[in-house]
Each structure stands twice: as C-alpha cells, then as structure tokens.
Design an enzyme around this catalytic site. Structure first.
Site, PDB file in Angstrom:
ATOM      1  N   ASN A 116       0.829  -1.206   0.000  1.00  0.00           N
ATOM      2  CA  ASN A 116       0.000   0.000   0.000  1.00  0.00           C
ATOM      3  C   ASN A 116       0.865   1.258   0.000  1.00  0.00           C
ATOM      4  OD1 ASN A 116      -1.966  -1.893   0.160  1.00  0.00           O
ATOM      5  ND2 ASN A 116      -2.432  -1.542   2.318  1.00  0.00           N
ATOM      6  N   HIS A 133       6.051  -0.495  -2.609  1.00  0.00           N
ATOM      7  CA  HIS A 133       5.604   0.230  -3.806  1.00  0.00           C
ATOM      8  C   HIS A 133       5.597   1.746  -3.618  1.00  0.00           C
ATOM      9  CE1 HIS A 133       3.383  -3.711  -5.030  1.00  0.00           C
ATOM     10  NE2 HIS A 133       4.674  -3.777  -5.218  1.00  0.00           N
ATOM     11  N   CYS A 161       9.879  20.341 -10.761  1.00  0.00           N
ATOM     12  CA  CYS A 161      11.028  20.214  -9.851  1.00  0.00           C
ATOM     13  C   CYS A 161      11.644  21.589  -9.651  1.00  0.00           C
ATOM     14  CB  CYS A 161      12.056  19.263 -10.458  1.00  0.00           C
ATOM     15  SG  CYS A 161      13.636  19.265  -9.588  1.00  0.00           S
ATOM     16  N   CYS A 164      15.258  21.529 -11.574  1.00  0.00           N
ATOM     17  CA  CYS A 164      15.461  21.386 -13.029  1.00  0.00           C
ATOM     18  C   CYS A 164      14.185  21.609 -13.827  1.00  0.00           C
ATOM     19  CB  CYS A 164      16.014  19.989 -13.311  1.00  0.00           C
ATOM     20  SG  CYS A 164      14.774  18.696 -13.137  1.00  0.00           S
TER      21      CYS A 164
HETATM   22  C1  BV8 Z   1       8.554  -5.355 -11.743  1.00  0.00           C
HETATM   23  C2  BV8 Z   1       1.894   1.380  -6.657  1.00  0.00           C
HETATM   24  C3  BV8 Z   1      10.608  -5.706 -12.922  1.00  0.00           C
HETATM   25  C4  BV8 Z   1       1.228   2.326  -7.612  1.00  0.00           C
HETATM   26  C5  BV8 Z   1       1.599  -0.901  -7.516  1.00  0.00           C
HETATM   27  C6  BV8 Z   1       5.806 -12.053 -13.302  1.00  0.00           C
HETATM   28  C7  BV8 Z   1       4.685 -12.583 -13.832  1.00  0.00           C
HETATM   29  C8  BV8 Z   1       3.701 -11.726 -14.385  1.00  0.00           C
HETATM   30  C9  BV8 Z   1       3.837 -10.340 -14.381  1.00  0.00           C
HETATM   31  C10 BV8 Z   1       4.958  -9.839 -13.836  1.00  0.00           C
HETATM   32  C11 BV8 Z   1       5.939 -10.671 -13.319  1.00  0.00           C
HETATM   33  N1  BV8 Z   1       6.922  -9.884 -12.861  1.00  0.00           N
HETATM   34  C12 BV8 Z   1       6.595  -8.593 -13.085  1.00  0.00           C
HETATM   35  C13 BV8 Z   1       5.397  -8.545 -13.675  1.00  0.00           C
HETATM   36  C14 BV8 Z   1       4.697  -7.372 -14.071  1.00  0.00           C
HETATM   37  C15 BV8 Z   1       3.914  -6.715 -12.921  1.00  0.00           C
HETATM   38  C16 BV8 Z   1       2.814  -7.608 -12.389  1.00  0.00           C
HETATM   39  O1  BV8 Z   1       2.951  -8.303 -11.406  1.00  0.00           O
HETATM   40  N2  BV8 Z   1       1.676  -7.498 -13.078  1.00  0.00           N
HETATM   41  C17 BV8 Z   1       0.477  -8.229 -12.604  1.00  0.00           C
HETATM   42  C18 BV8 Z   1      -0.727  -7.321 -12.801  1.00  0.00           C
HETATM   43  C19 BV8 Z   1       0.359  -9.535 -13.303  1.00  0.00           C
HETATM   44  N3  BV8 Z   1       4.808  -6.338 -11.835  1.00  0.00           N
HETATM   45  C20 BV8 Z   1       5.470  -5.184 -11.995  1.00  0.00           C
HETATM   46  O2  BV8 Z   1       5.398  -4.471 -12.973  1.00  0.00           O
HETATM   47  C21 BV8 Z   1       6.386  -4.795 -10.842  1.00  0.00           C
HETATM   48  N4  BV8 Z   1       7.675  -4.416 -11.358  1.00  0.00           N
HETATM   49  O3  BV8 Z   1       8.321  -6.536 -11.614  1.00  0.00           O
HETATM   50  O4  BV8 Z   1       9.695  -4.813 -12.299  1.00  0.00           O
HETATM   51  C22 BV8 Z   1       9.936  -6.220 -14.133  1.00  0.00           C
HETATM   52  C23 BV8 Z   1       9.267  -5.302 -14.933  1.00  0.00           C
HETATM   53  C24 BV8 Z   1       8.633  -5.810 -16.077  1.00  0.00           C
HETATM   54  C25 BV8 Z   1       8.632  -7.165 -16.384  1.00  0.00           C
HETATM   55  C26 BV8 Z   1       9.340  -8.040 -15.555  1.00  0.00           C
HETATM   56  C27 BV8 Z   1       9.986  -7.568 -14.413  1.00  0.00           C
HETATM   57  C28 BV8 Z   1       5.824  -3.525 -10.121  1.00  0.00           C
HETATM   58  C29 BV8 Z   1       4.564  -3.854  -9.419  1.00  0.00           C
HETATM   59  C30 BV8 Z   1       4.120  -2.656  -8.551  1.00  0.00           C
HETATM   60  C31 BV8 Z   1       3.116  -1.784  -9.263  1.00  0.00           C
HETATM   61  N5  BV8 Z   1       2.614  -0.750  -8.364  1.00  0.00           N
HETATM   62  N6  BV8 Z   1       1.205   0.077  -6.654  1.00  0.00           N
HETATM   63  C32 BV8 Z   1      -0.162   2.711  -7.177  1.00  0.00           C
HETATM   64  O5  BV8 Z   1      -0.620   2.263  -6.117  1.00  0.00           O
HETATM   65  O6  BV8 Z   1      -0.769   3.497  -7.901  1.00  0.00           O
HETATM   66  S1  BV8 Z   1       0.792  -2.442  -7.485  1.00  0.00           S
HETATM   67  C33 BV8 Z   1      -0.736  -2.127  -6.723  1.00  0.00           C
HETATM   68  O7  BV8 Z   1      -1.563  -3.158  -7.185  1.00  0.00           O
HETATM   69  C34 BV8 Z   1      -0.761  -2.236  -5.226  1.00  0.00           C
HETATM   70  O8  BV8 Z   1       0.373  -1.680  -4.636  1.00  0.00           O
HETATM   71  C35 BV8 Z   1      -0.810  -3.760  -5.031  1.00  0.00           C
HETATM   72  O9  BV8 Z   1       0.456  -4.315  -5.092  1.00  0.00           O
HETATM   73  C36 BV8 Z   1      -1.575  -4.204  -6.252  1.00  0.00           C
HETATM   74  C37 BV8 Z   1      -2.993  -4.473  -5.881  1.00  0.00           C
HETATM   75  O10 BV8 Z   1      -3.001  -5.691  -5.230  1.00  0.00           O
HETATM   76  P1  BV8 Z   1      -3.630  -5.819  -3.735  1.00  0.00           P
HETATM   77  O11 BV8 Z   1      -2.977  -4.841  -2.833  1.00  0.00           O
HETATM   78  O12 BV8 Z   1      -3.583  -7.235  -3.433  1.00  0.00           O
HETATM   79  O13 BV8 Z   1      -5.124  -5.293  -3.922  1.00  0.00           O
HETATM   80  P2  BV8 Z   1      -6.310  -5.932  -4.770  1.00  0.00           P
HETATM   81  O14 BV8 Z   1      -7.278  -4.849  -4.956  1.00  0.00           O
HETATM   82  O15 BV8 Z   1      -5.784  -6.669  -5.942  1.00  0.00           O
HETATM   83  O16 BV8 Z   1      -6.928  -7.045  -3.773  1.00  0.00           O
HETATM   84  C38 BV8 Z   1      -7.497  -6.641  -2.562  1.00  0.00           C
HETATM   85  C39 BV8 Z   1      -7.694  -7.918  -1.755  1.00  0.00           C
HETATM   86  O17 BV8 Z   1      -8.198  -7.555  -0.466  1.00  0.00           O
HETATM   87  C40 BV8 Z   1      -8.716  -8.888  -2.375  1.00  0.00           C
HETATM   88  O18 BV8 Z   1      -8.189 -10.207  -2.308  1.00  0.00           O
HETATM   89  C41 BV8 Z   1      -9.951  -8.749  -1.465  1.00  0.00           C
HETATM   90  O19 BV8 Z   1     -10.650  -9.974  -1.357  1.00  0.00           O
HETATM   91  C42 BV8 Z   1      -9.301  -8.388  -0.140  1.00  0.00           C
HETATM   92  N7  BV8 Z   1     -10.140  -7.619   0.791  1.00  0.00           N
HETATM   93  C43 BV8 Z   1     -11.132  -6.747   0.499  1.00  0.00           C
HETATM   94  N8  BV8 Z   1     -11.646  -6.213   1.667  1.00  0.00           N
HETATM   95  C44 BV8 Z   1     -10.912  -6.760   2.692  1.00  0.00           C
HETATM   96  C45 BV8 Z   1      -9.944  -7.645   2.133  1.00  0.00           C
HETATM   97  N9  BV8 Z   1      -9.078  -8.349   2.890  1.00  0.00           N
HETATM   98  C46 BV8 Z   1      -9.149  -8.171   4.250  1.00  0.00           C
HETATM   99  N10 BV8 Z   1     -10.043  -7.319   4.850  1.00  0.00           N
HETATM  100  C47 BV8 Z   1     -10.938  -6.623   4.115  1.00  0.00           C
HETATM  101  N11 BV8 Z   1     -11.802  -5.802   4.740  1.00  0.00           N
END
Ligand code: BV8
Length: 266
Positions: A116, A133, A161, A164
């Site tokens: 988060n 993140h 900035c 710059c």
């Molecule tokens: C990278 C900041 C090197 C910005 C974020 C391998 C395989 C496939 C894809 C990839 C891979 N390696 C890299 C990738 C690409 C990509 C990726 O993973 N894509 C996904 C979509 C498949 N990863 C990246 O790009 C990462 N960088 O790996 O660099 C690289 C680059 C390219 C290629 C290879 C390597 C960077 C990832 C970070 C991106 N930035 N956030 C912003 O916030 O604006 S990610 C952002 O989304 C959040 O930070 C978080 O990480 C993600 C959301 O996920 P969650 O937090 O889990 O939230 P979500 O809404 O999905 O789920 C909520 C959950 O809560 C649900 O399960 C729900 O049931 C539950 N819930 C609901 N209410 C409650 C609850 N639980 C408890 N209590 C409740 N009350």
C-alpha cells in the site's frame, strides 16, 4: 486445509483459530506481515480490484499506474494521484492497522511489508513498514529522482522540480518499474527467515510481492491468509485461510494469541 468459513459469533476467540497457528504465533521468534489494499478497505480506501468510479470509471488502475500513462498524459495521471492522496489524508487507520502495530510491539523480530502507498500503517503506529511500492505522500523529480514530501500544488498538471523544472511524479513504483532494491531485499530476507507469515488483504496477483508468502512457506513457515475471499489464493499444507475482514480478524487473532494481554480493539 481450513477453508471452512469461520462463523465467529458462535465460538470463543481461541476456538476461532487453528490451534497450531495460535501455538506457532505465540512461540514465534520471527513474524512477517504482508498487507495489500484489502487492509485499507475498512478505512474507505477502494482496493485495486474495486472498479474506479466517477470520472475515473473509464480507466483501469493498471493503465494509469504506468510510466507510459504519465508520459502520455502527465496531468491526467497526476490528478488521479491527487484524488487518491486527498482520500487517504481524510481517512483513518482501522482496527486492522492498529492490531498490526500492537503485534509489532509484542514481538522482537517483526517485519511489516506493505504494497500500500497510503501511509496508514505509520499513522496506526507501525514504526518501520517496508513500503515495497512507495508512498502517495511523497513525490520525486521525474528527471533527477530527488524525493520531496511537500510541494506547491498547481491548478492543473504535475508540479515542477524546483531544481530542473522537470515534472514531479508520485514517489510510487509503477507497473513495469523495478522496486526499491533495499526494500525488496529486506522483504525477501525477512520472508525466508520467518516462523509465521500473515498475508492480509492482498489478491496475491502482483509480482514480486505475490511470491513472498511462498518464499516463507518453502522455508518452513506457517502461512495464514486473512481475506474475506479465497479467490486467487493458493492453498498448501502450511497455509491457513482465515476467511473474514482484517479489521475484525486481526484484533481477534491477537486476543486469541495473547488472552492475558490487554486487547482493546480500539
Ligand atoms: C517489476 C503502486 C521488474 C502504484 C503498484 C511475473 C509474472 C507476471 C507479471 C509480472 C511478473 N513480474 C513482473 C510482472 C509485471 C507486474 C505484475 O505483477 N503485473 C500483474 C498485474 C500480473 N509487476 C510489476 O510491474 C512490478 N515491477 O516486476 O519490475 C519487471 C518489470 C517488467 C517485467 C518483468 C519484471 C511492479 C509492481 C508494482 C506496481 N505498483 N502500486 C499505485 O498504487 O498506484 S501495485 C498495486 O496493485 C498495489 O500496490 C498492489 O500491489 C496491487 C494491488 O493488489 P492488492 O494490494 O492485493 O489489492 P487488490 O485490490 O488486488 O486485492 C485486494 C484484496 O483484499 C482482495 O483479495 C480482497 O478480497 C481483499 N479484501 C477486500 N476487503 C478486505 C480484504 N481483505 C481483508 N479485509 C478486508 N476488509
């Protein structure tokens, strides 16, 4: 294993949780908690799974949170982050955030890893969250990388900035960008060395964060997933699914783990 919904009202706090999980938690020397957007849902912050609303409804979060989107339309991306920042500043940490801060105060070797960018863990009293993140509450120069935590907010478009004149951008990790090296190393080292790993409120879809629970499980840790849904969650011999909301389950887990300690949920 343990996938049955846990009807809380019927059972005492100790009965609610798997006995071996409670025992491992009480005897744990090293505990890691990984959080996602779900822990802030009860503070009124939409999760990433929640569709964007209002004038943002036409976009997917994943499309706005990329360097390409900022390149294409810096004003649009900046105003999306300003909207989220204003929401977060008005929000309050919830009992889930506070239970994690209390857990930290009970354990010597504790690591909180969060995906988060809302800063609510710190406001709840967590002293040193690993912000994988980045943070909405900081910005950085898109050319030089200088990080600032205050800036003149212009009428439209990103501020510039002071050094710059390049655009400032949110100090967050966008999709396709690598994570801060130090934070990722801390997260991996703590996950590979812990006894208990709590995965709270994450859909486990975004890498490399999504691999951390399995790094812990493969190193022998017991993993507990706190989430109202099991969608996308892996199961395994050492995985407990605690079905429910973090704001209810985490205070109850502390009360069950440490019945002798003051466990006021507030
Ligand atoms: C990278 C900041 C090197 C910005 C974020 C391998 C395989 C496939 C894809 C990839 C891979 N390696 C890299 C990738 C690409 C990509 C990726 O993973 N894509 C996904 C979509 C498949 N990863 C990246 O790009 C990462 N960088 O790996 O660099 C690289 C680059 C390219 C290629 C290879 C390597 C960077 C990832 C970070 C991106 N930035 N956030 C912003 O916030 O604006 S990610 C952002 O989304 C959040 O930070 C978080 O990480 C993600 C959301 O996920 P969650 O937090 O889990 O939230 P979500 O809404 O999905 O789920 C909520 C959950 O809560 C649900 O399960 C729900 O049931 C539950 N819930 C609901 N209410 C409650 C609850 N639980 C408890 N209590 C409740 N009350």
């Amino acid at each position: 294993m343990d996938l049955e919904p846990m009807g809380f009202e019927k059972r005492s706090s100790r009965e609610r949780f798997p006995t071996d999980l409670l025992a491992r938690l009480r005897d744990a020397r090293r505990v890691v908690v990984l959080t996602g957007a779900g822990i802030s849902a009860e503070s009124g912050i939409p999760t990433f799974r929640d569709a964007l609303t209002g004038l943002w409804a036409q976009y997917r979060a994943e499309d706005l949170a990329t360097p390409e989107a900022f390149e294409r339309n810096p004003a649009l991306v900046w105003s999306w982050y300003r909207m989220r920042r204003e929401l977060v500043v008005r929000a309050e940490p919830n009992p889930g955030h506070r239970a994690i801060a209390r857990l930290e105060s009970r354990l010597t070797r504790f690591t909180l890893i969060t995906q988060n960018v809302d800063g609510l863990h710190r406001r709840a009293g967590s002293t040193d969250p690993v912000e994988l993140h980045g943070s909405l509450l900081r910005a950085r120069c898109s050319r030089e990388g200088t990080v600032v935590d205050s800036w003149e907010e212009p009428k439209t478009g990103p501020p510039r900035c002071a050094r710059c004149q390049a655009y400032l951008r949110p100090d967050v990790v966008w999709f396709g960008e690598t994570l801060p090296e130090h934070a990722l190393r801390r997260a991996r080292e703590a996950s590979a060395a812990c006894d208990v790993f709590l995965s709270v409120g994450t859909s486990n879809l975004v890498e490399p964060a999504a691999s951390l629970p399995w790094l812990a499980a493969s190193a022998g840790a017991v993993v507990a997933v706190v989430n109202p849904s099991v969608e996308g969650q892996r199961s395994g011999t050492r995985v407990h699914h605690l079905l429910g909301r973090a704001g209810e389950l985490l205070p109850a887990l502390l009360a069950a783990g440490w019945p002798e300690e003051p466990n006021s949920p507030t």
